[in-house]
Design a protein around this motif. Structure first.
Motif, PDB file in Angstrom:
ATOM      1  N   ARG A 252       8.070   4.388  -4.177  1.00  0.00           N
ATOM      2  CA  ARG A 252       9.395   4.184  -3.782  1.00  0.00           C
ATOM      3  C   ARG A 252       9.604   3.442  -2.898  1.00  0.00           C
ATOM      4  N   ASP A 253      10.270   2.231  -3.063  1.00  0.00           N
ATOM      5  CA  ASP A 253      10.397   1.030  -2.240  1.00  0.00           C
ATOM      6  C   ASP A 253      10.904   1.484  -1.051  1.00  0.00           C
ATOM      7  N   GLU A 254      12.001   1.957  -0.898  1.00  0.00           N
ATOM      8  CA  GLU A 254      12.839   2.342   0.183  1.00  0.00           C
ATOM      9  C   GLU A 254      12.098   3.524   1.101  1.00  0.00           C
ATOM     10  N   VAL A 255      11.293   4.228   0.334  1.00  0.00           N
ATOM     11  CA  VAL A 255      10.447   5.312   1.228  1.00  0.00           C
ATOM     12  C   VAL A 255       9.480   4.678   1.844  1.00  0.00           C
ATOM     13  N   ALA A 256       8.733   3.638   1.031  1.00  0.00           N
ATOM     14  CA  ALA A 256       7.639   2.949   1.482  1.00  0.00           C
ATOM     15  C   ALA A 256       8.010   2.171   2.870  1.00  0.00           C
ATOM     16  N   LEU A 257       9.110   1.404   2.676  1.00  0.00           N
ATOM     17  CA  LEU A 257       9.744   0.577   3.915  1.00  0.00           C
ATOM     18  C   LEU A 257       9.970   1.177   5.113  1.00  0.00           C
ATOM     19  N   ASP A 258      10.522   2.624   5.138  1.00  0.00           N
ATOM     20  CA  ASP A 258      10.642   3.684   5.967  1.00  0.00           C
ATOM     21  C   ASP A 258       9.283   3.969   6.503  1.00  0.00           C
ATOM     22  N   ILE A 259       8.448   3.989   5.961  1.00  0.00           N
ATOM     23  CA  ILE A 259       7.030   4.564   6.240  1.00  0.00           C
ATOM     24  C   ILE A 259       6.326   3.499   6.974  1.00  0.00           C
ATOM     25  N   VAL A 260       6.393   2.235   6.663  1.00  0.00           N
ATOM     26  CA  VAL A 260       5.888   1.110   7.350  1.00  0.00           C
ATOM     27  C   VAL A 260       6.440   0.943   8.520  1.00  0.00           C
ATOM     28  N   GLN A 261       7.770   0.868   8.723  1.00  0.00           N
ATOM     29  CA  GLN A 261       8.624   0.532   9.775  1.00  0.00           C
ATOM     30  C   GLN A 261       8.454   1.615  11.036  1.00  0.00           C
ATOM     31  N   ASP A 262       8.218   2.953  10.356  1.00  0.00           N
ATOM     32  CA  ASP A 262       7.927   3.971  11.327  1.00  0.00           C
ATOM     33  C   ASP A 262       6.499   3.676  11.998  1.00  0.00           C
ATOM     34  N   SER A 263       5.445   3.532  11.266  1.00  0.00           N
ATOM     35  CA  SER A 263       4.220   3.251  11.648  1.00  0.00           C
ATOM     36  C   SER A 263       4.080   1.912  12.636  1.00  0.00           C
ATOM     37  N   MET A 264       4.867   0.913  12.334  1.00  0.00           N
ATOM     38  CA  MET A 264       4.859  -0.122  13.122  1.00  0.00           C
ATOM     39  C   MET A 264       5.481   0.289  14.553  1.00  0.00           C
ATOM     40  N   MET A 265       6.639   0.839  14.552  1.00  0.00           N
ATOM     41  CA  MET A 265       7.082   1.494  15.714  1.00  0.00           C
ATOM     42  C   MET A 265       6.147   2.426  16.710  1.00  0.00           C
TER      43      MET A 265
ATOM     44  N   LEU B 132       0.988  10.746   4.685  1.00  0.00           N
ATOM     45  CA  LEU B 132       0.663  12.057   4.514  1.00  0.00           C
ATOM     46  C   LEU B 132       1.854  13.017   4.881  1.00  0.00           C
ATOM     47  N   ASP B 133       2.366  12.458   6.108  1.00  0.00           N
ATOM     48  CA  ASP B 133       3.321  13.483   6.670  1.00  0.00           C
ATOM     49  C   ASP B 133       4.790  13.422   5.599  1.00  0.00           C
ATOM     50  N   TRP B 134       5.037  12.291   5.157  1.00  0.00           N
ATOM     51  CA  TRP B 134       5.944  12.069   4.070  1.00  0.00           C
ATOM     52  C   TRP B 134       5.746  13.060   2.880  1.00  0.00           C
ATOM     53  N   PHE B 135       4.543  12.901   2.405  1.00  0.00           N
ATOM     54  CA  PHE B 135       4.092  13.835   1.133  1.00  0.00           C
ATOM     55  C   PHE B 135       4.167  15.499   1.770  1.00  0.00           C
ATOM     56  N   ARG B 136       4.046  15.828   2.988  1.00  0.00           N
ATOM     57  CA  ARG B 136       4.030  16.977   3.483  1.00  0.00           C
ATOM     58  C   ARG B 136       5.608  17.498   3.431  1.00  0.00           C
ATOM     59  N   ARG B 137       6.395  16.490   3.951  1.00  0.00           N
ATOM     60  CA  ARG B 137       7.584  16.884   4.042  1.00  0.00           C
ATOM     61  C   ARG B 137       8.376  16.970   2.546  1.00  0.00           C
ATOM     62  N   GLN B 138       7.917  16.177   1.668  1.00  0.00           N
ATOM     63  CA  GLN B 138       8.209  16.495   0.223  1.00  0.00           C
ATOM     64  C   GLN B 138       8.123  17.761  -0.507  1.00  0.00           C
ATOM     65  N   LYS B 139       6.717  18.178   0.051  1.00  0.00           N
ATOM     66  CA  LYS B 139       6.251  19.411  -0.641  1.00  0.00           C
ATOM     67  C   LYS B 139       7.061  20.599   0.172  1.00  0.00           C
ATOM     68  N   THR B 140       7.371  20.589   1.360  1.00  0.00           N
ATOM     69  CA  THR B 140       8.013  21.433   2.015  1.00  0.00           C
ATOM     70  C   THR B 140       9.622  21.453   1.346  1.00  0.00           C
ATOM     71  N   HIS B 141      10.367  20.156   0.998  1.00  0.00           N
ATOM     72  CA  HIS B 141      11.438  20.367   0.439  1.00  0.00           C
ATOM     73  C   HIS B 141      11.360  20.696  -0.961  1.00  0.00           C
ATOM     74  N   ASN B 142      10.471  20.626  -1.557  1.00  0.00           N
ATOM     75  CA  ASN B 142      10.294  20.961  -2.989  1.00  0.00           C
ATOM     76  C   ASN B 142      10.236  22.501  -3.000  1.00  0.00           C
ATOM     77  N   ALA B 143       9.891  23.040  -1.935  1.00  0.00           N
ATOM     78  CA  ALA B 143       9.309  24.547  -2.094  1.00  0.00           C
ATOM     79  C   ALA B 143      10.956  24.972  -1.713  1.00  0.00           C
TER      80      ALA B 143
ATOM     81  N   ARG C  30       0.825  -1.213   0.003  1.00  0.00           N
ATOM     82  CA  ARG C  30       0.081   0.050   0.072  1.00  0.00           C
ATOM     83  C   ARG C  30       0.826   1.456  -0.078  1.00  0.00           C
ATOM     84  N   ALA C  31       1.973   1.256   0.752  1.00  0.00           N
ATOM     85  CA  ALA C  31       2.693   2.343   0.863  1.00  0.00           C
ATOM     86  C   ALA C  31       3.582   2.595  -0.424  1.00  0.00           C
TER      87      ALA C  31
END
Length: 188
Positions: A28-41, A68-79, A21-22
């Protein structure tokens, strides 16, 4: 209250689907893995004391919020940064199959011709590509409802929106998928 073993078993039972799902959301596989691991933690740290029956909805909500937090961080980074080459999305691995659960039900597939098997694989790949093209909220609602088999109320809770919004997102996703697949000559 969930025991350590129950929590561990729950996390093992959801990890593959959560990862898929992520991946479909962030592509992106590596980002998805980070998101899932963070969610589990987060689930283990903050909600491990909750009853086991509450964990699925809590985990879905945490996973949605983390994405959603990852997308927000990406949006800030892109800005802040304008090097567009750093932000190109990577395509999913060719071996990654959205409909893996449907493919695992292959009792009669051995008797199918190689041509039929190849055609089925191509059709599933086209469906996967079109799901990836859906807008984020439509894709999220579609995957929760039809992949995770969550009902409308559960999906609304996990997404933090109304049941009507979930129905709208799902309806639009189904219409968009249907239109895109028909344009490719795929009828389901």
């Amino acid at each position: 209250m969930a025991t350590e073993l129950e929590l561990s078993d729950f996390l093992k039972s959801v990890e593959k689907r959560a990862f898929k799902r992520a991946v479909y959301q962030v592509r992106r596989d590596e980002v998805a893995l980070d998101i899932v691991q963070d969610s589990m933690m987060k689930l283990a740290e903050h909600y491990g004391h909750k009853p086991i029956e509450e964990l699925p909805m809590l985990f879905q909500r945490i996973l949605s919020n983390s994405t959603l937090d990852w997308f927000r961080r990406q949006k800030t980074h892109n800005a802040l940064f304008s090097n567009l080459g750093d932000f190109e999305s990577e395509s999913a691995d060719d071996d990654f199959d959205l409909l893996e659960t449907l493919q695992s039900d292959r009792d009669g597939e051995e008797s199918q011709s190689p041509e039929t098997q190849a055609q089925r694989h191509q059709t599933l790949r086209e469906i996967e590509i079109e799901i990836q093209e859906l807008p984020l909220r439509q894709r999220e609602a579609f995957l929760m409802r039809y992949w995770e088999d969550m009902n409308v109320a559960e999906t609304a809770t996990a997404m933090g929106c109304s049941q009507g919004s979930v129905k709208t997102h799902c309806s639009r996703a189904v219409q968009a998928l249907s239109k895109a697949l028909l344009a490719k000559g795929i009828r389901l």
